[in-house]
Design an enzyme around this catalytic site. Structure first.
Site, short mmCIF file in Angstrom:
data_model
loop_
_atom_site.label_atom_id
_atom_site.label_comp_id
_atom_site.label_asym_id
_atom_site.label_seq_id
_atom_site.Cartn_x
_atom_site.Cartn_y
_atom_site.Cartn_z
N ASP A 22 -0.99 -10.49 9.84
CA ASP A 22 -0.28 -10.55 8.42
C ASP A 22 -0.51 -11.87 7.70
O ASP A 22 0.12 -12.92 8.47
CB ASP A 22 1.41 -9.95 8.63
N HIS B 16 -1.48 0.13 2.00
CA HIS B 16 -0.58 -1.06 1.47
C HIS B 16 -1.60 -2.07 0.71
O HIS B 16 -1.46 -2.49 -0.32
CB HIS B 16 -0.06 -1.74 2.51
C1 HEM Z 1 -1.41 -7.57 2.73
C2 HEM Z 1 2.21 -6.30 5.97
C3 HEM Z 1 5.43 -6.44 2.20
C4 HEM Z 1 1.91 -7.96 -0.65
C5 HEM Z 1 -0.69 -7.18 3.70
C6 HEM Z 1 -1.25 -6.98 5.05
C7 HEM Z 1 -0.45 -6.69 5.99
C8 HEM Z 1 0.96 -6.66 5.20
C9 HEM Z 1 -0.45 -6.34 7.62
C10 HEM Z 1 -2.90 -6.85 5.39
C11 HEM Z 1 -3.31 -8.49 6.02
C12 HEM Z 1 -2.95 -9.67 4.87
O1 HEM Z 1 -4.03 -9.52 3.79
O2 HEM Z 1 -2.07 -10.20 4.78
C13 HEM Z 1 3.27 -6.33 5.11
C14 HEM Z 1 4.59 -5.81 5.53
C15 HEM Z 1 5.53 -5.86 4.61
C16 HEM Z 1 4.85 -6.23 3.35
C17 HEM Z 1 5.11 -5.67 7.06
C18 HEM Z 1 6.91 -5.55 4.41
C19 HEM Z 1 7.72 -5.59 5.61
C20 HEM Z 1 4.91 -6.91 1.11
C21 HEM Z 1 5.08 -7.06 -0.41
C22 HEM Z 1 4.35 -7.65 -1.03
C23 HEM Z 1 3.01 -7.59 -0.20
C24 HEM Z 1 6.79 -6.83 -0.38
C25 HEM Z 1 4.47 -8.11 -2.55
C26 HEM Z 1 5.18 -7.68 -3.47
C27 HEM Z 1 0.62 -8.01 -0.21
C28 HEM Z 1 -0.43 -8.51 -0.54
C29 HEM Z 1 -1.51 -8.41 0.37
C30 HEM Z 1 -0.92 -8.02 1.58
C31 HEM Z 1 -0.59 -9.12 -2.10
C32 HEM Z 1 -2.98 -8.76 0.33
C33 HEM Z 1 -3.77 -7.62 -0.23
C34 HEM Z 1 -5.17 -8.11 -0.45
O3 HEM Z 1 -5.46 -8.61 -1.47
O4 HEM Z 1 -5.97 -7.40 0.17
N1 HEM Z 1 0.73 -7.18 3.98
N2 HEM Z 1 3.28 -6.54 3.89
N3 HEM Z 1 3.45 -7.22 1.08
N4 HEM Z 1 0.49 -7.55 1.41
FE1 HEM Z 1 1.97 -6.81 2.43
#
Ligand code: HEM
Length: 406
Positions: A220, A314
């Protein structure tokens, strides 16, 4: 001054560091330089400097607290209280950054411990400006967050007049610094909520430079703006506008206490878990591509022509491409409070998103995650929410947030 120096100045890594050379416990991009606190660094073109604890490698432990001002006395008294606390914290933070745990009270739990990258970050909530009669100083970027369709917010985990984030590579160092800071604010504040967060430690990391995993087991933070990049600087740091802006050089942080439904999550198969995020669990590679660092290709297809990254994945819903380019720096911490009275798990992600303007960072993305049916929503509950202005590090005898208060 290059972007790396400017941003790196906020790392808060203490001299006489606890980390061994090259150890980069929380991963991400290149290890930041081992800098002292930002307090003595020069300003660039009038742009204030980020406080420590925003960019750079996150230390393994962070205690995040929201406090409210004590009631009574009207706006003038509230302003006095706020100024007293912010002055005390600014001075204490400076000393902690310079001297490490040696600067805490005699006989503290951290006696004899090394600085352990101790970093203190202080923020101000909109409710403080309202209580202090300073609504007129409230920046547009500090607009209340909207309600989101997937919210399950509980009052006890929301809001706050003041924010303190204390990060360190050691939990005893962090605890002693929290004790020290809160003792200085005791007369004027009470704690509203607090969350102790953690990440993988250097001791356990096979590859200290690798991006760490959250409690769902996903890598993450991969697609964060890279440390030291101009994208990171533009994303996180409030840039100077046409007129004077007390927040120029500072940042805004959205904090969400997101409980993970870990039993449900781990009851599903690996395939399903990969579809939910749109990345492989083992490697973190975007589905249909190779390697965690591959640029996400939302058009990639499976052999049968179906999208490799599903419609509700996601990373599709969160992608800048689907959110008018919205960007933030995600720098959250896992939390684990064991089990609640009803037997359900109380663990998850203390999600923290840093950006120059939440209306171009967290807000549109969360709106899309909530409205477009992000597959992750089934396994998470957003139970806490707060937004804080995190003013630039003070200079020339000032204190954090002075320009907002006076
Ligand atoms: C990407 C997990 C909540 C925004 C990701 C990734 C994971 C992840 C595993 C893919 C790896 C990475 O690029 O970091 C989670 C989990 C969440 C959560 C477990 C809640 C428990 C959120 C929230 C937001 C968010 C609340 C914003 C409102 C993003 C963004 C990306 C991302 C912007 C990158 C997308 C991209 O450009 O590829 N998240 N996330 N995430 N997450 Fe989350």
């Amino acid at each position: 001054v290059g972007a790396a120096a400017l941003i790196g100045a906020g790392t808060g890594l203490g001299a006489g560091e606890a980390l061994s050379p090259g150890a980069d416990p929380a991963g991400g991009d290149a290890a930041p330089p081992r800098l002292r606190m930002a307090g003595s660094r020069a300003r660039r073109g009038g742009l204030g400097r980020l406080q420590p604890g925003i960019t750079g490698t996150p230390p393994a432990f962070a205690h995040v607290l929201a406090l409210d001002l004590a009631d009574g006395g009207g706006p003038d008294r509230a302003r006095e209280r706020a100024a007293a606390v912010l002055k005390a914290w600014s001075a204490a933070a400076d000393r902690l950054h310079e001297e490490g745990p040696a600067a805490v009270a005699d006989g503290a739990a951290s006696a004899d411990l090394r600085p352990a990258s101790l970093a203190v970050t202080v923020g101000v909530g909109a409710s403080l400006l309202a209580a202090a009669g300073r609504e007129d100083a409230r920046p547009d970027a500090m607009a209340d967050l909207p309600e989101f369709a997937s919210d399950a917010l509980q009052e006890q985990w929301c809001g706050g007049d003041l924010l303190v984030q204390v990060g360190a590579e050691d939990p005893v160092v962090a605890a002693a610094a929290v004790q020290h800071l809160l003792a200085r604010a005791r007369e004027h504040t009470r704690v509203r909520w607090s969350v102790r967060g953690f990440r993988r430690t250097a001791a356990a990391a096979e590859d200290p430079a690798a991006t760490p995993r959250n409690l769902m087991g996903q890598i993450d933070g991969t697609n964060n703006p890279a440390q030291g990049s101009s994208l990171l600087e533009r994303t996180v740091q409030v840039q100077p506008g046409a007129g004077p802006d007390p927040m120029a050089g500072g940042s805004y942080v959205v904090v969400r206490r997101i409980r993970m439904l870990l039993e449900d999550w781990f009851a599903t198969g690996v395939d399903h878990r990969e579809q939910v995020i749109g990345r492989e669990l083992a490697t973190g590679a975007p589905l249909g591509q190779r390697g965690a660092d591959a640029e996400v290709d939302l058009t990639a297809e499976n052999a049968d022509g179906s999208p490799a990254i599903g419609g509700h994945a996601h990373i599709r819903a969160a992608s800048p491409q689907n959110n008018l380019g919205a960007r933030m720096l995600r720098r959250g911490y896992s939390f684990d409070e064991g089990w609640r009275a009803d037997g359900t798990r109380d663990a998850g992600l203390l999600f923290m998103a840093w950006q120059a303007d939440p209306a171009r960072g967290f807000v549109p993305v969360q709106q899309n995650l909530a409205d477009s049916g992000d597959a992750l929503n089934e396994y998470t509950r957003h139970e806490g929410s707060a937004l804080f202005a995190v003013p630039p590090a003070p200079s020339g005898g000032g204190y954090i947030g002075r320009e907002l208060l006076e």
